[in-house]
Design a protein around this motif. Structure first.
Motif, PDB file in Angstrom:
ATOM      1  N   ALA A  26      -2.865   5.395   8.190  1.00  0.00           N
ATOM      2  CA  ALA A  26      -1.707   4.593   7.766  1.00  0.00           C
ATOM      3  C   ALA A  26      -1.882   4.316   6.279  1.00  0.00           C
ATOM      4  O   ALA A  26      -2.956   3.869   5.854  1.00  0.00           O
ATOM      5  N   LYS A  27      -0.852   4.586   5.474  1.00  0.00           N
ATOM      6  CA  LYS A  27      -0.964   4.461   4.020  1.00  0.00           C
ATOM      7  C   LYS A  27      -0.338   3.157   3.530  1.00  0.00           C
ATOM      8  O   LYS A  27       0.671   2.703   4.059  1.00  0.00           O
ATOM      9  N   TYR A  28      -0.992   2.587   2.513  1.00  0.00           N
ATOM     10  CA  TYR A  28      -0.552   1.329   1.923  1.00  0.00           C
ATOM     11  C   TYR A  28      -0.603   1.451   0.398  1.00  0.00           C
ATOM     12  O   TYR A  28      -1.497   2.117  -0.138  1.00  0.00           O
ATOM     13  N   PRO A  29       0.294   0.788  -0.323  1.00  0.00           N
ATOM     14  CA  PRO A  29       0.093   0.663  -1.766  1.00  0.00           C
ATOM     15  C   PRO A  29      -1.229  -0.056  -2.020  1.00  0.00           C
ATOM     16  O   PRO A  29      -1.611  -0.959  -1.261  1.00  0.00           O
ATOM     17  N   ALA A  30      -1.931   0.324  -3.084  1.00  0.00           N
ATOM     18  CA  ALA A  30      -3.250  -0.265  -3.343  1.00  0.00           C
ATOM     19  C   ALA A  30      -3.194  -1.783  -3.443  1.00  0.00           C
ATOM     20  O   ALA A  30      -4.130  -2.479  -3.025  1.00  0.00           O
ATOM     21  N   GLU A  31      -2.081  -2.303  -3.970  1.00  0.00           N
ATOM     22  CA  GLU A  31      -1.985  -3.754  -4.120  1.00  0.00           C
ATOM     23  C   GLU A  31      -1.869  -4.491  -2.777  1.00  0.00           C
ATOM     24  O   GLU A  31      -2.024  -5.712  -2.714  1.00  0.00           O
ATOM     25  N   ASP A  32      -1.646  -3.742  -1.685  1.00  0.00           N
ATOM     26  CA  ASP A  32      -1.567  -4.349  -0.355  1.00  0.00           C
ATOM     27  C   ASP A  32      -2.891  -4.238   0.403  1.00  0.00           C
ATOM     28  O   ASP A  32      -2.921  -4.231   1.642  1.00  0.00           O
ATOM     29  N   MET A  33      -3.995  -4.181  -0.327  1.00  0.00           N
ATOM     30  CA  MET A  33      -5.308  -4.015   0.286  1.00  0.00           C
ATOM     31  C   MET A  33      -5.606  -5.065   1.343  1.00  0.00           C
ATOM     32  O   MET A  33      -6.145  -4.760   2.414  1.00  0.00           O
ATOM     33  N   ASN A  34      -5.289  -6.313   1.099  1.00  0.00           N
ATOM     34  CA  ASN A  34      -5.638  -7.358   2.063  1.00  0.00           C
ATOM     35  C   ASN A  34      -4.887  -7.197   3.377  1.00  0.00           C
ATOM     36  O   ASN A  34      -5.430  -7.472   4.454  1.00  0.00           O
ATOM     37  N   THR A  35      -3.656  -6.702   3.306  1.00  0.00           N
ATOM     38  CA  THR A  35      -2.915  -6.400   4.533  1.00  0.00           C
ATOM     39  C   THR A  35      -3.563  -5.236   5.265  1.00  0.00           C
ATOM     40  O   THR A  35      -3.726  -5.261   6.491  1.00  0.00           O
ATOM     41  N   ALA A  36      -3.935  -4.200   4.508  1.00  0.00           N
ATOM     42  CA  ALA A  36      -4.604  -3.049   5.108  1.00  0.00           C
ATOM     43  C   ALA A  36      -5.900  -3.471   5.794  1.00  0.00           C
ATOM     44  O   ALA A  36      -6.190  -3.069   6.933  1.00  0.00           O
ATOM     45  N   ALA A  37      -6.694  -4.301   5.116  1.00  0.00           N
ATOM     46  CA  ALA A  37      -7.958  -4.753   5.686  1.00  0.00           C
ATOM     47  C   ALA A  37      -7.733  -5.553   6.961  1.00  0.00           C
ATOM     48  O   ALA A  37      -8.442  -5.374   7.963  1.00  0.00           O
ATOM     49  N   LYS A  38      -6.752  -6.437   6.943  1.00  0.00           N
ATOM     50  CA  LYS A  38      -6.427  -7.237   8.124  1.00  0.00           C
ATOM     51  C   LYS A  38      -6.053  -6.349   9.306  1.00  0.00           C
ATOM     52  O   LYS A  38      -6.502  -6.569  10.439  1.00  0.00           O
ATOM     53  N   ASN A  39      -5.272  -5.312   9.046  1.00  0.00           N
ATOM     54  CA  ASN A  39      -4.827  -4.426  10.119  1.00  0.00           C
ATOM     55  C   ASN A  39      -5.961  -3.556  10.651  1.00  0.00           C
ATOM     56  O   ASN A  39      -5.996  -3.229  11.842  1.00  0.00           O
ATOM     57  N   VAL A  40      -6.896  -3.186   9.783  1.00  0.00           N
ATOM     58  CA  VAL A  40      -8.068  -2.430  10.230  1.00  0.00           C
ATOM     59  C   VAL A  40      -8.947  -3.313  11.111  1.00  0.00           C
ATOM     60  O   VAL A  40      -9.392  -2.905  12.193  1.00  0.00           O
ATOM     61  N   LEU A  41      -9.210  -4.532  10.670  1.00  0.00           N
ATOM     62  CA  LEU A  41     -10.090  -5.426  11.423  1.00  0.00           C
ATOM     63  C   LEU A  41      -9.496  -5.844  12.762  1.00  0.00           C
ATOM     64  O   LEU A  41     -10.225  -6.067  13.727  1.00  0.00           O
ATOM     65  N   SER A  42      -8.169  -5.942  12.835  1.00  0.00           N
ATOM     66  CA  SER A  42      -7.513  -6.334  14.088  1.00  0.00           C
ATOM     67  C   SER A  42      -7.420  -5.188  15.082  1.00  0.00           C
ATOM     68  O   SER A  42      -7.154  -5.407  16.260  1.00  0.00           O
ATOM     69  N   GLY A  43      -7.620  -3.966  14.593  1.00  0.00           N
ATOM     70  CA  GLY A  43      -7.467  -2.799  15.447  1.00  0.00           C
ATOM     71  C   GLY A  43      -6.066  -2.223  15.447  1.00  0.00           C
ATOM     72  O   GLY A  43      -5.797  -1.208  16.098  1.00  0.00           O
ATOM     73  N   LYS A  44      -5.161  -2.845  14.704  1.00  0.00           N
ATOM     74  CA  LYS A  44      -3.785  -2.350  14.629  1.00  0.00           C
ATOM     75  C   LYS A  44      -3.725  -0.983  13.973  1.00  0.00           C
ATOM     76  O   LYS A  44      -2.906  -0.129  14.340  1.00  0.00           O
ATOM     77  N   VAL A  45      -4.589  -0.768  12.993  1.00  0.00           N
ATOM     78  CA  VAL A  45      -4.646   0.493  12.262  1.00  0.00           C
ATOM     79  C   VAL A  45      -6.043   1.083  12.397  1.00  0.00           C
ATOM     80  O   VAL A  45      -7.043   0.357  12.327  1.00  0.00           O
ATOM     81  N   ILE A  46      -6.120   2.380  12.606  1.00  0.00           N
ATOM     82  CA  ILE A  46      -7.420   3.028  12.738  1.00  0.00           C
ATOM     83  C   ILE A  46      -7.998   3.376  11.376  1.00  0.00           C
ATOM     84  O   ILE A  46      -9.148   3.068  11.080  1.00  0.00           O
ATOM     85  N   LYS A  47      -7.204   4.021  10.530  1.00  0.00           N
ATOM     86  CA  LYS A  47      -7.697   4.398   9.208  1.00  0.00           C
ATOM     87  C   LYS A  47      -6.655   4.082   8.155  1.00  0.00           C
ATOM     88  O   LYS A  47      -5.599   4.723   8.099  1.00  0.00           O
ATOM     89  N   ALA A  48      -6.938   3.086   7.340  1.00  0.00           N
ATOM     90  CA  ALA A  48      -6.039   2.728   6.231  1.00  0.00           C
ATOM     91  C   ALA A  48      -6.423   3.520   4.995  1.00  0.00           C
ATOM     92  O   ALA A  48      -7.610   3.707   4.707  1.00  0.00           O
ATOM     93  N   VAL A  49      -5.427   3.959   4.260  1.00  0.00           N
ATOM     94  CA  VAL A  49      -5.629   4.649   2.988  1.00  0.00           C
ATOM     95  C   VAL A  49      -4.754   3.965   1.935  1.00  0.00           C
ATOM     96  O   VAL A  49      -3.549   3.778   2.141  1.00  0.00           O
ATOM     97  N   LEU A  50      -5.377   3.591   0.839  1.00  0.00           N
ATOM     98  CA  LEU A  50      -4.655   2.977  -0.272  1.00  0.00           C
ATOM     99  C   LEU A  50      -4.168   4.061  -1.236  1.00  0.00           C
ATOM    100  O   LEU A  50      -4.932   4.970  -1.582  1.00  0.00           O
ATOM    101  N   VAL A  51      -2.920   3.954  -1.650  1.00  0.00           N
ATOM    102  CA  VAL A  51      -2.339   4.916  -2.592  1.00  0.00           C
ATOM    103  C   VAL A  51      -2.144   4.221  -3.927  1.00  0.00           C
ATOM    104  O   VAL A  51      -1.554   3.138  -3.999  1.00  0.00           O
ATOM    105  N   TRP A  52      -2.665   4.858  -4.975  1.00  0.00           N
ATOM    106  CA  TRP A  52      -2.602   4.275  -6.319  1.00  0.00           C
ATOM    107  C   TRP A  52      -1.373   4.767  -7.056  1.00  0.00           C
ATOM    108  O   TRP A  52      -1.045   5.947  -7.038  1.00  0.00           O
TER     109      TRP A  52
END
Length: 372
Positions: A345-371
């Motif tokens: 699942a891809k996220y803008p780099a500035e949304d890192m905290n959302t990506a981290a939250k979703n990884v830790l909750s199990g909602k997302v398996i692999k987050a990737v930040l796009v610069w």
């Protein structure tokens, strides 16, 4: 030079998207990379909370980078400006392990990857308040422009989507490598993967690269959706460890009381490891890839261990030589045999905290930040 990065100010603090200074006066063994994408790994999240390493913070993490080479240090010869690269761990390139292409066991591995600075003690990043820890896994790639050890670079084709390939540098490579390089299952084997996040699912997908899969593939997790997903990628038996009283007994039952020939543990939890060892078949192996608390110790009965001839083996970075293993995975992906990009699942780099939250909750398996 000034760039955007994700800074962690102190242990447990959020990732802050902000301007930092990058020291682009490169050392002779460094390259400057314009990052296109960076995978988010549990190791980044664990280290962002780490309180036992003096002087760690403020820090920039990130160790699954993918980008374009901008500038070279004076002694760099393995890449050129404009190359598209995946970033992985660093090594010295000269010790006996590096010469044998066992680079994840390099004598300098800890210093190069967890030293958070150059060998001379300087750091590649700073803010107006002072130096910022860098060189995490030789790269600290939660930065739009990153100073990277040249030995962390793996070149890929310019026609390939870097934002999809970024996770290959650590988590995906680690899971696949642990299965193919360490467990090395046979068609008659019973294998087990404990924790089917990105690393565990990569290990599962890697079984498709064998001439014949093991006869039984067991997966263990606490998230029902992940157990369902594992079925899609070839798992044959499923254990929700929250729904069983005794993990050892459950594994012995599934294996017809013979035990498991090869297990990969991604959890790093001591109580889980103890159960896995007791459920291991004679001459079987438990491969440890996950690390939880850095001071955790694994309990096991020496008498049972000796009598069964079983092995408990640590596995760093999948015991992979990335310069060969990553291109092999890329080719398998291109051929449709290793569909790891399904997990992203891809996220803008500035949304890192959302990506981290979703990884830790199990909602997302692999987050990737796009610069940007």
């Amino acid at each position: 030079m000034i760039t955007d990065a994700l800074l962690v100010q102190s242990a447990g603090a959020p990732f802050i998207y902000q301007k930092i200074n990058v020291d682009d006066n490169l050392c002779s063994d460094e390259v400057l990379v314009e990052m296109k994408a960076t995978g988010v790994c549990h190791t980044d999240l664990n280290f962002s909370k780490e309180r036992t390493i003096p002087g760690l913070f403020p820090a920039i993490f990130g160790h699954e980078g993918a980008g374009v080479i901008v500038k070279l240090g004076s002694n760099v010869s393995n890449t050129t400006p404009g190359d598209h690269v995946i970033l992985t761990y660093s090594c010295c390139g000269e010790c006996k392990y590096c010469v044998r292409q066992e680079t994840s066991y390099c004598y300098d591995f800890e210093n190069d990857n967890f030293g958070f600075q150059r060998h001379d003690g300087s750091k590649a990043y700073s803010t107006k308040e002072g130096p910022v820890s860098s060189h995490f896994f030789g790269q600290s790639s939660f930065s739009k422009y990153a100073v990277v050890k040249a030995r962390s670079v793996v070149k890929v084709g310019k026609d390939l989507p870097l934002a999809s390939l970024a996770p290959l540098g650590c988590g995906i490579m680690t899971g696949a490598g642990a299965m193919l390089n360490v467990v090395k299952p046979h068609p008659e084997s019973i294998v087990c993967i404990v924790g089917v996040g990105a690393v565990g699912l990569a290990a599962l997908m890697a079984l498709k690269l064998l001439p014949s899969p093991p006869k039984k593939i067991i997966v263990v997790d606490v998230v029902p959706e992940r157990l369902d997903l594992a079925k899609k990628y070839g798992a044959t038996d499923f254990i929700n460890s929250q729904q069983v009283d005794n993990l050892k007994a459950a594994l012995m039952s599934v294996s017809d009381e013979k035990g498991i020939d090869g297990t990969i543990d991604t959890t790093g939890r001591a109580e889980v490891v103890g159960s896995l060892l007791e459920a291991t078949a004679k001459r079987g192996i438990v491969v440890q890839v996950g690390v939880g608390v850095l001071t955790a110790e694994a309990p096991f009965c020496i008498f049972h261990h000796v009598n069964a001839g079983r092995q408990y083996v640590g596995c760093a970075m999948g015991t992979c030589y990335p310069q060969e293993f990553i291109p092999m995975l890329v080719e398998a992906w291109r051929e449709g045999k290793f569909p790891f990009t399904d997990l992203i699942a891809k996220y803008p780099a500035e949304d890192m905290n959302t990506a981290a939250k979703n990884v830790l909750s199990g909602k997302v398996i692999k987050a990737v930040l796009v610069w940007r």
